[in-house]
Design a protein around this motif. Structure first.
Motif, short mmCIF file in Angstrom:
data_model
loop_
_atom_site.label_atom_id
_atom_site.label_comp_id
_atom_site.label_asym_id
_atom_site.label_seq_id
_atom_site.Cartn_x
_atom_site.Cartn_y
_atom_site.Cartn_z
N ALA A 124 0.84 -1.19 0.00
CA ALA A 124 0.00 0.00 0.00
C ALA A 124 0.88 1.25 0.00
CB ALA A 124 -0.90 0.00 1.22
N VAL A 125 0.38 2.32 -0.63
CA VAL A 125 1.10 3.59 -0.68
C VAL A 125 1.50 3.99 0.74
CG1 VAL A 125 0.91 6.05 -1.22
CG2 VAL A 125 0.02 4.36 -2.82
N GLY A 126 2.75 4.40 0.87
CA GLY A 126 3.28 4.80 2.16
C GLY A 126 4.00 3.67 2.88
N GLY A 127 3.83 2.44 2.39
CA GLY A 127 4.48 1.28 3.01
C GLY A 127 5.91 1.11 2.56
N LYS A 128 6.55 0.10 3.11
CA LYS A 128 7.95 -0.22 2.77
C LYS A 128 8.04 -1.71 2.45
CE LYS A 128 9.61 3.84 3.98
NZ LYS A 128 10.08 4.78 3.01
N VAL A 129 8.88 -2.06 1.50
CA VAL A 129 9.11 -3.45 1.11
C VAL A 129 10.60 -3.75 1.31
CG1 VAL A 129 8.98 -5.12 -0.77
CG2 VAL A 129 7.23 -3.32 -0.59
N PRO A 130 10.93 -4.66 2.23
CA PRO A 130 12.34 -4.96 2.49
C PRO A 130 12.96 -5.82 1.40
CG PRO A 130 10.95 -6.36 3.84
CD PRO A 130 10.02 -5.42 3.10
N LEU A 131 14.20 -5.48 1.03
CA LEU A 131 14.97 -6.25 0.05
C LEU A 131 16.40 -6.41 0.56
CD1 LEU A 131 14.22 -4.49 -3.38
CD2 LEU A 131 13.17 -6.56 -2.50
N THR A 132 17.05 -7.46 0.10
CA THR A 132 18.49 -7.62 0.31
C THR A 132 19.12 -7.79 -1.06
OG1 THR A 132 18.16 -8.65 2.46
CG2 THR A 132 20.31 -8.97 1.41
N ARG A 139 28.87 -9.51 -0.71
CA ARG A 139 28.31 -8.37 0.02
C ARG A 139 26.79 -8.38 -0.08
NH1 ARG A 139 31.08 -2.74 -1.36
NH2 ARG A 139 31.90 -4.23 -2.86
N ARG A 140 26.13 -8.07 1.03
CA ARG A 140 24.67 -8.03 1.10
C ARG A 140 24.26 -6.64 1.58
NH1 ARG A 140 22.58 -13.20 1.05
NH2 ARG A 140 20.77 -12.67 2.30
N VAL A 141 23.39 -5.98 0.84
CA VAL A 141 22.94 -4.63 1.19
C VAL A 141 21.44 -4.68 1.42
CG1 VAL A 141 22.79 -2.23 0.44
CG2 VAL A 141 24.80 -3.60 -0.17
N LYS A 142 21.01 -4.37 2.65
CA LYS A 142 19.59 -4.35 2.99
C LYS A 142 19.03 -2.96 2.71
CE LYS A 142 19.86 -7.91 6.51
NZ LYS A 142 18.88 -8.88 6.15
N ILE A 143 17.92 -2.93 1.95
CA ILE A 143 17.25 -1.67 1.63
C ILE A 143 15.74 -1.87 1.80
CG2 ILE A 143 19.06 -1.06 -0.03
CD1 ILE A 143 16.92 -1.58 -2.27
#
Length: 170
Positions: A124-132, A139-143
């Protein structure tokens, strides 16, 4: 100078560099890798979503994005949309995406992008979706992708921003 004034000046000196070069709230930097303005569109649970950002190599050695993981989807794949002879086609990217030192790659509508297959919950708009983001060197970058109706306003100067409607079929 009294103890309170000295403590206040010390605190200001420590925090001041954080304000020297303002960045968009969703930007990330780990070593020589910068991830700028990560975002996605709203989508329903069980459907497919997309992921966009700019990946910049500000380091001295090449980097290669080889995989992306997320608890928000059953799988995440690197994709690229190509236009050949007036026909647009989307294909998975084999072998990853290499970025030379000083270069950047835009993951944007109409080009490279992420496919988030089988979303585990609605975006939903305003939410966040975690990715690595997983790179060839381990190397692993969490965003987090910010859920938006379109590219973040700061992207308006980006030449790819005008192509936002080209990938709505996902």
């Amino acid at each position: 100078m009294n103890r309170f004034a000295l403590t206040a000046l010390t605190a200001l000196a420590i925090t001041a560099p954080a304000f020297v070069s303002p960045a968009w709230a969703g930007d990330y930097r780990v070593g020589g890798i910068e991830v700028r303005r990560p975002w996605t569109r709203p989508a329903q649970a069980g459907m497919s979503g997309v992921g966009y950002f700019t990946l910049a190599n500000v380091g001295k050695a090449p980097v290669k994005l080889v995989r992306v993981e997320s608890p928000a989807a059953q799988s995440v794949t690197l994709h690229q949309t190509r236009d050949q002879g007036g026909v647009s086609s989307m294909r998975p990217v084999e072998g990853g995406v290499a970025i030379a030192p000083g270069a950047k790659v835009a993951f944007a509508p109409g080009g490279y992008h992420l496919m988030l297959m089988g979303l585990t919950q609605a975006q939903a708009v305003g939410g966040k979706v975690p990715l690595t983001l997983v790179f060839a060197d381990g190397r692993r970058v969490k965003i987090e992708l910010s859920v938006e109706n379109g590219p973040p306003k700061a992207e308006a100067a980006d030449p790819m921003a005008g192509m936002a409607g080209m990938h709505d079929h996902h």
